[in-house]
Motif scaffolding. Structure first.
Motif, PDB file in Angstrom:
ATOM      1  N   ALA A 268      25.070 -28.460  13.280  1.00  0.00           N
ATOM      2  CA  ALA A 268      27.193 -28.509  13.536  1.00  0.00           C
ATOM      3  C   ALA A 268      26.734 -27.352  14.938  1.00  0.00           C
ATOM      4  O   ALA A 268      27.678 -27.059  14.951  1.00  0.00           O
ATOM      5  N   VAL A 269      26.177 -26.361  14.372  1.00  0.00           N
ATOM      6  CA  VAL A 269      26.965 -24.885  15.432  1.00  0.00           C
ATOM      7  C   VAL A 269      25.594 -24.689  15.952  1.00  0.00           C
ATOM      8  O   VAL A 269      24.105 -24.213  15.144  1.00  0.00           O
ATOM      9  N   PRO A 270      26.032 -24.821  17.538  1.00  0.00           N
ATOM     10  CA  PRO A 270      24.520 -24.388  17.710  1.00  0.00           C
ATOM     11  C   PRO A 270      24.068 -22.984  17.976  1.00  0.00           C
ATOM     12  O   PRO A 270      25.042 -21.930  17.814  1.00  0.00           O
ATOM     13  N   CYS A 271      22.762 -22.508  17.641  1.00  0.00           N
ATOM     14  CA  CYS A 271      21.972 -21.061  16.820  1.00  0.00           C
ATOM     15  C   CYS A 271      20.572 -21.437  18.103  1.00  0.00           C
ATOM     16  O   CYS A 271      19.998 -21.980  18.325  1.00  0.00           O
ATOM     17  N   GLY A 272      20.715 -20.113  18.129  1.00  0.00           N
ATOM     18  CA  GLY A 272      19.007 -19.195  18.983  1.00  0.00           C
ATOM     19  C   GLY A 272      19.653 -18.379  20.893  1.00  0.00           C
ATOM     20  O   GLY A 272      20.923 -18.302  20.552  1.00  0.00           O
ATOM     21  N   ASP A 273      18.560 -19.226  21.449  1.00  0.00           N
ATOM     22  CA  ASP A 273      19.496 -18.705  23.011  1.00  0.00           C
ATOM     23  C   ASP A 273      19.189 -19.938  23.685  1.00  0.00           C
ATOM     24  O   ASP A 273      18.956 -19.672  24.795  1.00  0.00           O
ATOM     25  N   ASP A 274      19.659 -21.013  23.800  1.00  0.00           N
ATOM     26  CA  ASP A 274      18.694 -22.095  24.430  1.00  0.00           C
ATOM     27  C   ASP A 274      20.740 -22.660  24.866  1.00  0.00           C
ATOM     28  O   ASP A 274      21.324 -23.045  24.406  1.00  0.00           O
ATOM     29  N   VAL A 275      20.787 -21.721  26.083  1.00  0.00           N
ATOM     30  CA  VAL A 275      21.668 -22.157  26.726  1.00  0.00           C
ATOM     31  C   VAL A 275      22.606 -23.838  27.130  1.00  0.00           C
ATOM     32  O   VAL A 275      23.187 -23.728  26.659  1.00  0.00           O
ATOM     33  N   ASP A 276      21.427 -24.561  27.012  1.00  0.00           N
ATOM     34  CA  ASP A 276      21.398 -25.653  27.151  1.00  0.00           C
ATOM     35  C   ASP A 276      22.060 -26.377  25.941  1.00  0.00           C
ATOM     36  O   ASP A 276      23.060 -27.639  25.798  1.00  0.00           O
ATOM     37  N   ALA A 277      21.341 -25.982  24.922  1.00  0.00           N
ATOM     38  CA  ALA A 277      22.253 -26.138  23.173  1.00  0.00           C
ATOM     39  C   ALA A 277      23.946 -25.853  23.141  1.00  0.00           C
ATOM     40  O   ALA A 277      24.541 -26.432  23.051  1.00  0.00           O
ATOM     41  N   PHE A 278      23.608 -24.934  23.591  1.00  0.00           N
ATOM     42  CA  PHE A 278      24.958 -24.134  23.637  1.00  0.00           C
ATOM     43  C   PHE A 278      25.972 -25.088  24.777  1.00  0.00           C
ATOM     44  O   PHE A 278      27.393 -25.325  24.024  1.00  0.00           O
ATOM     45  N   VAL A 279      25.960 -24.881  25.790  1.00  0.00           N
ATOM     46  CA  VAL A 279      26.695 -25.890  26.750  1.00  0.00           C
ATOM     47  C   VAL A 279      26.818 -26.920  26.064  1.00  0.00           C
ATOM     48  O   VAL A 279      27.643 -27.783  26.160  1.00  0.00           O
ATOM     49  N   ASP A 280      25.853 -28.224  25.620  1.00  0.00           N
ATOM     50  CA  ASP A 280      25.930 -29.124  24.831  1.00  0.00           C
ATOM     51  C   ASP A 280      26.941 -29.489  24.201  1.00  0.00           C
ATOM     52  O   ASP A 280      28.141 -29.909  24.167  1.00  0.00           O
ATOM     53  N   ALA A 281      27.585 -27.987  22.997  1.00  0.00           N
ATOM     54  CA  ALA A 281      28.507 -28.235  22.582  1.00  0.00           C
ATOM     55  C   ALA A 281      29.738 -28.304  23.035  1.00  0.00           C
ATOM     56  O   ALA A 281      30.369 -28.540  22.365  1.00  0.00           O
ATOM     57  N   VAL A 282      29.132 -27.547  24.018  1.00  0.00           N
ATOM     58  CA  VAL A 282      30.890 -27.387  24.359  1.00  0.00           C
ATOM     59  C   VAL A 282      31.548 -28.748  25.080  1.00  0.00           C
ATOM     60  O   VAL A 282      32.365 -29.217  24.930  1.00  0.00           O
ATOM     61  N   ARG A 283      31.186 -29.510  25.862  1.00  0.00           N
ATOM     62  CA  ARG A 283      30.547 -30.240  26.157  1.00  0.00           C
ATOM     63  C   ARG A 283      31.513 -31.250  25.283  1.00  0.00           C
ATOM     64  O   ARG A 283      32.004 -31.976  26.682  1.00  0.00           O
ATOM     65  N   PRO A 284      31.612 -31.939  24.191  1.00  0.00           N
ATOM     66  CA  PRO A 284      32.600 -33.372  24.074  1.00  0.00           C
ATOM     67  C   PRO A 284      34.073 -32.028  24.106  1.00  0.00           C
ATOM     68  O   PRO A 284      34.289 -33.389  24.390  1.00  0.00           O
ATOM     69  N   TYR A 285      34.310 -31.370  24.026  1.00  0.00           N
ATOM     70  CA  TYR A 285      35.871 -30.462  23.671  1.00  0.00           C
ATOM     71  C   TYR A 285      35.936 -30.396  25.345  1.00  0.00           C
ATOM     72  O   TYR A 285      37.233 -31.366  25.906  1.00  0.00           O
TER      73      TYR A 285
END
Length: 321
Positions: A268-285
């Protein structure tokens, strides 16, 4: 382009640290900031709960351009709406017009401290709508006398009014709160990327108004450490708003989340330092129609490393969404 914000999480850092964090967030290039307003942390592991309004006053003086906002204040139990109006007007003056007042119907976790009980959700929404009406009259400079279903006001007035009143946001989680926000708010606040909430807000008068979401993240070059920290401090968040609004204290949140595994939180929460994972978590918003998303970096002692990484890598990537 969706604006990206930074969250001052009062549950995981002390007041001086929170101010230094928002100063660093401004320097890093975040578009806005929000602050939580709690009397308790959700979990004892978080360990903090300073007074958000004092933090806001200090932040208004320590920063120059970054907008500030409560995410969110409950104006019905710990605070009377007249008191909230005075605090918000003063913060707007101190910040020279950079403040927005985010309001919600509250959580038992924070509001139980005044011993007023915890009514059903529909009653809390009635109280919130009445409170918003009182606050708007105060912002208009009226001498307010009010005898309503939930609040009494006797000859109240704001003697220091900002040039422009703070915009009012209302937090939503279902049809009733969306209707209330559409009728009475200047912007809508939600913690889930659900298009249905925004559509309901629009149907009741919210079309064209800002809509602000929030997303927890856990940056760390060591992904395993990030997952461990996210589970330790944010496992409560998987319970959902209908449950979380009712629980009375950190012990209850700990018990309710006892079966939540680290891997559940990591999903449920992007963890680590993979920029793409963080961007993908924002994308649904972004896809749902949110105009702003405030990020919550989990871990009070990991804010500055996160902000440096966000400035260098994350924010540029999010600008391309």
């Amino acid at each position: 382009m969706t604006r990206i914000g930074y969250t001052m999480m009062t549950e995981q850092a002390g007041p001086r640290e929170l101010v230094s964090h928002v100063v660093a967030a401004e320097s890093a290039g975040f578009d806005f900031s929000v602050v939580s307003d709690h009397s308790f942390p959700w979990l004892a592991e978080q360990g903090h709960a300073p007074y958000a309004w004092t933090v806001l006053g200090a932040a208004a003086q320590a920063t120059d351009t970054i907008p500030l906002m409560t995410y969110v204040t409950c104006p019905t139990f710990r605070y009377h709406p007249v008191v909230v109006a005075q605090k918000a007007a003063t913060t707007q003056i101190l910040s020279e017009g950079r403040f927005r007042l985010g309001l919600g119907s509250g959580e038992n976790l924070n509001e139980h401290v005044v011993g007023a009980g915890w009514p059903a959700a529909h009653v809390r929404l009635e109280m919130l709508e009445e409170a918003v009406g009182i606050i708007r009259r105060m912002f208009a400079g009226e001498d307010v006398n009010h005898h309503g279903a939930h609040f009494d006001v006797a000859n109240a007035r704001l003697w220091d009014l900002p040039e422009e009143p703070p915009p009012i946001g209302v937090a939503v989680s279902g049809p009733r709160s969306c209707a209330l926000a559409g009728r009475s708010a200047d912007l809508v606040i939600a913690t889930e990327p659900e298009r249905e909430l925004l559509d309901a807000f629009d149907e009741h008068g919210g079309a064209g108004k800002p809509r602000i979401g929030q997303l927890p993240v856990c940056y760390d070059p060591d992904r395993e450490a990030a997952v461990t920290r996210a589970h330790e401090q944010f496992r409560w968040a998987l319970g959902g708003w209908p449950v979380n609004a009712e629980l009375p204290g950190p012990t209850s949140f700990d018990q309710a989340s006892r079966r939540t595994r680290p891997e559940d939180v990591a999903e449920a929460v992007p963890c680590g330092d993979d920029v793409d994972a963080f961007v993908d978590a924002v994308r649904p918003y972004v896809a749902a129609g949110f105009t702003e998303v405030a990020l919550v970096q989990i871990g009070g002692d990991r804010q500055l490393p996160f902000l440096k990484w966000a400035e260098a890598e994350l924010l540029p990537a999010l600008r391309n969404l």
